[in-house]
Design an enzyme around this catalytic site. Sequence first.
Site, PDB file in Angstrom:
ATOM      1  CB  SER A  88     -27.669  -2.253 -27.503  1.00  0.00           C
ATOM      2  OG  SER A  88     -27.727  -1.784 -28.834  1.00  0.00           O
TER       3      SER A  88
ATOM      4  CE1 TYR B 244     -24.540   1.300 -27.710  1.00  0.00           C
ATOM      5  CE2 TYR B 244     -24.378   2.134 -25.472  1.00  0.00           C
ATOM      6  CZ  TYR B 244     -25.112   1.530 -26.481  1.00  0.00           C
ATOM      7  OH  TYR B 244     -26.409   1.139 -26.254  1.00  0.00           O
TER       8      TYR B 244
ATOM      9  CE  LYS C 236     -25.638  -0.615 -23.272  1.00  0.00           C
ATOM     10  NZ  LYS C 236     -26.226  -0.381 -21.931  1.00  0.00           N
TER      11      LYS C 236
END
Length: 340
Positions: free
Chosen positions: A126, A151, A155
């Site tokens: 992302s 989150y 990644k």
Amino acid sequence: MDKILVTGGLGFIGSHTVVELQNEGYEVVIIDDLSNSSIKVLEGITAITGKKPIFEKLDLKEKSGVEAFFKKHHDIKGVIHFAASKAVGESVQEPLLYYENNIGTLVYILKELKKLPAASFIFSSSCTVYGQADELPITENAPVKQAESPYGNTKQIGEEIISDTCKVTPSIKAIALRYFNPVGAHESGKIGELPIGVPQNLVPFITQTAIGIREQLSVFGNDYPTPDGTCIRDYIHVVDLAKAHVVALKRLLENKNKSNFETFNLGTGTGSSVLEVIHSFERVSGEKLNYKIVGRREGDIISAYAETSKANKELGWKSGLNLDDAMRSAWKWEQIVRKK
Ligand code: WQD
């Protein structure tokens, strides 16, 4: 044709990618734990392509389940790994859930890939890894910054785990695809975004407001240093994004990769403000959207949009659908879903 595993294949981006893989003739196996998707998506995929993918309900946190799966499907040539928790706000409240689900499962899958003669691995990453980039548009060389949420951290850590693995495992080749903001739905209206509960992301909140499920859209701040004061993002149509996954996979299967671990930004290269998204939706739907400007949302960055030349040149991929196409397809999908 090669057999490809798609984890999280009943999710928003996963389901659209399964369709494009089947369109290219790949045999697809889906793993999904149905924690954030519906088995009905399997019907939608099959209705579009006429081919029902193999589906295995499996929680990738179950190490023995992952091992058994790869024993059974030892002829898998590639994996596109979407399965992960992805709600930024929830990750702040439940960090351990996110590290277990997003990192633990990645390690289990990579350990199984090490046992295969060769494996091509596509990782769903992302643009969040860049945080608020110092320079716009954002290239793949932009510094990866201190993550704004667990989150985002999963990644970043995920990419490092893959990179470290590929360095010492020549049989595994990998690409991390750093998405900007995926929006829209398949033109057929048979698959699309299915947020569970109150949508966190802008576009599903817009379509749910227009259809009457939500009272009013709150626009989180119009006092940012942007032309109209609202935040800017790179909204990429999910079908363009899905096609990029197939192209990236092919690059690895055909040994065209330049190194064992590569990263690509996937966006349109154009930034759109929140108000521009709203106006695009109103234009294509003919609906007047009920929204109001409220205070800023904690953690929001001001502006992010992709510099796309690396993906254009190396992958031979470019987004072909625009914001109006995305809004039109998202609205069509919302109307169909609410009729069911
Ligand atoms: C977009 C803009 C909001 C909702 C997130 C993840 C990112 C990636 C994409 C997974 C912002 C504004 C939103 C609303 C609003 N996901 N907004 N009212 O935050 O850019 O990125 O989704 O990879 O990792 O962080 O997307 O859709 O939440 O917000 O005004 O009700 O819309 O402030 O400016 P975001 P978003």
